[in-house]
Design a protein around this motif. Structure first.
Motif, PDB file in Angstrom:
ATOM      1  N   TYR A  64      24.233  23.014  47.839  1.00 13.45           N
ATOM      2  CA  TYR A  64      24.558  23.963  46.786  1.00 13.45           C
ATOM      3  C   TYR A  64      24.732  25.350  47.387  1.00 13.45           C
ATOM      4  O   TYR A  64      24.414  25.596  48.563  1.00 13.45           O
ATOM      5  CB  TYR A  64      23.478  23.970  45.700  1.00 13.45           C
ATOM      6  N   GLU A  65      25.250  26.250  46.574  1.00 11.66           N
ATOM      7  CA  GLU A  65      25.463  27.635  46.982  1.00 11.66           C
ATOM      8  C   GLU A  65      24.767  28.571  45.999  1.00 11.66           C
ATOM      9  O   GLU A  65      24.686  28.278  44.806  1.00 11.66           O
ATOM     10  CB  GLU A  65      26.959  27.977  47.017  1.00 11.66           C
ATOM     11  N   VAL A  66      24.288  29.678  46.518  1.00 13.21           N
ATOM     12  CA  VAL A  66      23.763  30.762  45.686  1.00 13.21           C
ATOM     13  C   VAL A  66      24.751  31.922  45.795  1.00 13.21           C
ATOM     14  O   VAL A  66      24.902  32.514  46.868  1.00 13.21           O
ATOM     15  CB  VAL A  66      22.365  31.205  46.127  1.00 13.21           C
ATOM     16  N   ARG A  67      25.425  32.212  44.712  1.00 16.81           N
ATOM     17  CA  ARG A  67      26.434  33.269  44.695  1.00 16.81           C
ATOM     18  C   ARG A  67      25.833  34.516  44.066  1.00 16.81           C
ATOM     19  O   ARG A  67      25.482  34.531  42.888  1.00 16.81           O
ATOM     20  CB  ARG A  67      27.674  32.814  43.923  1.00 16.81           C
ATOM     21  N   THR A  68      25.700  35.542  44.878  1.00 16.79           N
ATOM     22  CA  THR A  68      25.077  36.796  44.457  1.00 16.79           C
ATOM     23  C   THR A  68      26.149  37.824  44.146  1.00 16.79           C
ATOM     24  O   THR A  68      27.042  38.049  44.961  1.00 16.79           O
ATOM     25  CB  THR A  68      24.145  37.331  45.556  1.00 16.79           C
ATOM     26  N   GLN A  69      26.042  38.434  42.980  1.00 13.56           N
ATOM     27  CA  GLN A  69      27.043  39.401  42.542  1.00 13.56           C
ATOM     28  C   GLN A  69      26.356  40.597  41.895  1.00 13.56           C
ATOM     29  O   GLN A  69      25.349  40.453  41.194  1.00 13.56           O
ATOM     30  CB  GLN A  69      28.014  38.758  41.550  1.00 13.56           C
ATOM     31  N   ILE A  70      26.904  41.770  42.155  1.00 14.90           N
ATOM     32  CA  ILE A  70      26.385  42.997  41.536  1.00 14.90           C
ATOM     33  C   ILE A  70      26.848  43.060  40.085  1.00 14.90           C
ATOM     34  O   ILE A  70      28.037  42.924  39.805  1.00 14.90           O
ATOM     35  CB  ILE A  70      26.871  44.244  42.299  1.00 14.90           C
ATOM     36  N   HIS A  84      22.425  35.920  40.242  1.00 16.93           N
ATOM     37  CA  HIS A  84      22.585  34.812  41.182  1.00 16.93           C
ATOM     38  C   HIS A  84      23.007  33.573  40.400  1.00 16.93           C
ATOM     39  O   HIS A  84      22.414  33.274  39.347  1.00 16.93           O
ATOM     40  CB  HIS A  84      21.287  34.506  41.920  1.00 16.93           C
ATOM     41  N   ARG A  85      23.974  32.853  40.909  1.00 20.61           N
ATOM     42  CA  ARG A  85      24.415  31.606  40.291  1.00 20.61           C
ATOM     43  C   ARG A  85      24.269  30.469  41.306  1.00 20.61           C
ATOM     44  O   ARG A  85      24.853  30.521  42.393  1.00 20.61           O
ATOM     45  CB  ARG A  85      25.864  31.718  39.815  1.00 20.61           C
ATOM     46  N   PHE A  86      23.472  29.466  40.936  1.00 22.03           N
ATOM     47  CA  PHE A  86      23.323  28.271  41.760  1.00 22.03           C
ATOM     48  C   PHE A  86      24.427  27.299  41.358  1.00 22.03           C
ATOM     49  O   PHE A  86      24.468  26.832  40.205  1.00 22.03           O
ATOM     50  CB  PHE A  86      21.956  27.622  41.539  1.00 22.03           C
ATOM     51  N   VAL A  87      25.306  26.970  42.287  1.00 22.65           N
ATOM     52  CA  VAL A  87      26.456  26.127  41.962  1.00 22.65           C
ATOM     53  C   VAL A  87      26.576  25.005  42.986  1.00 22.65           C
ATOM     54  O   VAL A  87      26.094  25.121  44.125  1.00 22.65           O
ATOM     55  CB  VAL A  87      27.772  26.940  41.922  1.00 22.65           C
ATOM     56  N   CYS A  99      22.091  26.929  37.621  1.00 18.66           N
ATOM     57  CA  CYS A  99      21.064  27.895  37.248  1.00 18.66           C
ATOM     58  C   CYS A  99      21.639  29.291  37.369  1.00 18.66           C
ATOM     59  O   CYS A  99      22.456  29.569  38.256  1.00 18.66           O
ATOM     60  CB  CYS A  99      19.830  27.739  38.145  1.00 18.66           C
ATOM     61  N   VAL A 100      21.221  30.167  36.459  1.00 12.14           N
ATOM     62  CA  VAL A 100      21.605  31.577  36.494  1.00 12.14           C
ATOM     63  C   VAL A 100      20.327  32.402  36.549  1.00 12.14           C
ATOM     64  O   VAL A 100      19.393  32.165  35.780  1.00 12.14           O
ATOM     65  CB  VAL A 100      22.438  31.975  35.259  1.00 12.14           C
TER      66      VAL A 100
END
Length: 414
Positions: free
Chosen positions: A186-192, A204-207, A312-313
């Motif tokens: 999975y990936e954790v995508r971090t965004q401001i 953070h979005r777990f995808v 997950c968010v």
């Protein structure tokens, strides 16, 4: 069966060979007693093999395993910086400083829009991270976010970290949508998300990515079944009986940096009933908590733009610190050369370079308070001029996390 030397007994390959021979003799030996003796003889070897497998599966959770994973990006970055400094060791100090700035600019390119930056942290659900249901344990999510926040800080704010600043976690919220099965990547995508005069919000979005064989709808997210469900079930939001579009939500208070920083927070009222707030026109005022719940519900049926599935968010509330002093987020963002347009970001970066590392440290320590408001003197606010409405809309959707945590402090007195 030949005896094994002490050195051979320690080898995993020798253990497998012993097990193979014992299994062969057990199946071919007609005597039950002899077969039992052979089985008992191999039990110690079997226990050693099981211990080897257990250690390998849980190697990431061994003592100091978390610390190694957390500080590995720091060690790697310091090594690269040291190598870059070594190449300019014989040059002048100005040349060395310019090379160091160029190295940091490559980490976080100047002129980017901070709201469009995304940092990806890749991971997999190992046995040590999963619970008895063979899913990623809910206690593992915050542990993974430690790694994601560290990588994001080094990627987005290298100048601030270099100056000695640090980032504190003030609050966090998780919304679990789907489980992540064991051994899944999975990936954790971090965004401001945005900021105000004190707080900095990230999401953070777990995808996970679907297997190629399951992509029957092509790469267009609008053709996927989950996207069709999202378009047909997206909630209609009303505020005071008036239709409210998510893109036209009323702004929160201004995001400029006042001379006197915020010292306290006023908790908001608890969220109203979701049915009244979202499913029908109502005079009940919409709150940040209900907007956050609606956004999470929408994320449950809406895939990422590349078709990835959201599991997950997590919304995090951060605060920039220099020692014990709170640093305005706008100052940190502009100091990295981030801005509403490439020209604004570049201009802010030039101002930061003109001040030098020592001048920026003085600003972080509190010298920014002496800079008069208005007239363009606060160059860090000019860097993000034009993003105010977008930042306000985005922050309004997630600030319920901070308000809810502040309200939780008063529950015992109610």
């Amino acid at each position: 069966m030949s005896a094994l030397s002490p050195s051979q007994r320690k080898s995993p390959s020798a253990l497998l060979h012993t097990l193979q021979n014992t299994l062969h003799l057990t199946l071919t030996n007609p005597s039950p007693i002899a077969a039992l003796r052979l089985s008992l003889r191999v039990l110690p070897h079997l226990a050693k093999l099981a211990a080897y497998i257990l250690i390998i599966l849980n190697v990431r959770s061994l003592p100091f395993g978390w610390h190694i994973k957390l500080f590995w990006p720091v060690a790697k970055l310091r090594w690269l910086a040291w190598c870059a400094r070594l190449r300019t060791l014989s040059l002048s100090s100005a040349t060395r400083e310019a090379a160091a700035c160029k190295f940091l600019d490559e980490l976080s390119p100047v002129g980017q829009n901070p709201l469009d930056k995304t940092v990806v942290t890749k991971a997999w659900a190992g046995p040590d991270d999963c619970d008895y249901n063979w899913h990623l344990s809910n206690s593992s999510y915050p542990k993974i976010l430690d790694l994601a926040r560290m990588k994001s800080a080094l990627t987005i704010f290298p100048y601030y970290v270099r100056s000695g600043g640090w980032i504190a976690l003030a609050g966090t919220h998780f919304h679990f949508l789907r489980e992540i099965p064991i051994f899944a990547r999975y990936e954790v995508r971090t965004q401001i998300v945005g900021w105000d005069s004190k707080w900095f919000y990230i999401v953070h979005r777990f995808v996970t990515h679907r297997k190629p064989s399951s992509r029957s709808a092509g790469s267009d997210p609008e053709k996927t079944p989950s996207a069709q469900v999202a378009m047909s079930t997206a909630p209609t939001i009303y505020e005071n009986g008036v239709l409210l579009n998510a893109a036209s939500a009323a702004p929160i208070p201004a995001i400029h940096t006042p001379s006197t920083p915020l010292t306290g927070l006023t908790p908001s009222p608890s969220s109203t009933n979701l049915q009244a707030a979202f499913l029908r026109p109502s005079t009940a005022p919409i709150t940040s908590n209900t907007m956050l719940a609606a956004a999470a519900a929408k994320a449950a049926v809406t895939p990422e733009l590349d078709g990835a599935t959201i599991h997950c968010v997590s919304v995090n509330v951060l605060v920039f610190k220099y020692g014990r002093i709170t640093v305005p987020p706008a100052l940190v963002v502009a100091g990295e050369g981030l801005g509403a347009t490439p020209a604004q970001g570049t201009a802010a970066r030039e101002r930061a370079l003109a001040l030098g590392l020592g001048g920026m440290r003085e600003l972080y320590r509190g010298a920014w308070r002496a800079v008069p408001e208005g007239g363009g003197e606060r160059w860090w606010e000019e860097a993000t001029r034009g993003l105010e409405r977008r930042v306000e809309r985005r922050v309004r959707k997630v600030m319920g996390v901070r308000e809810g945590l502040d309200g939780a402090l008063e529950v015992k007195g109610l």
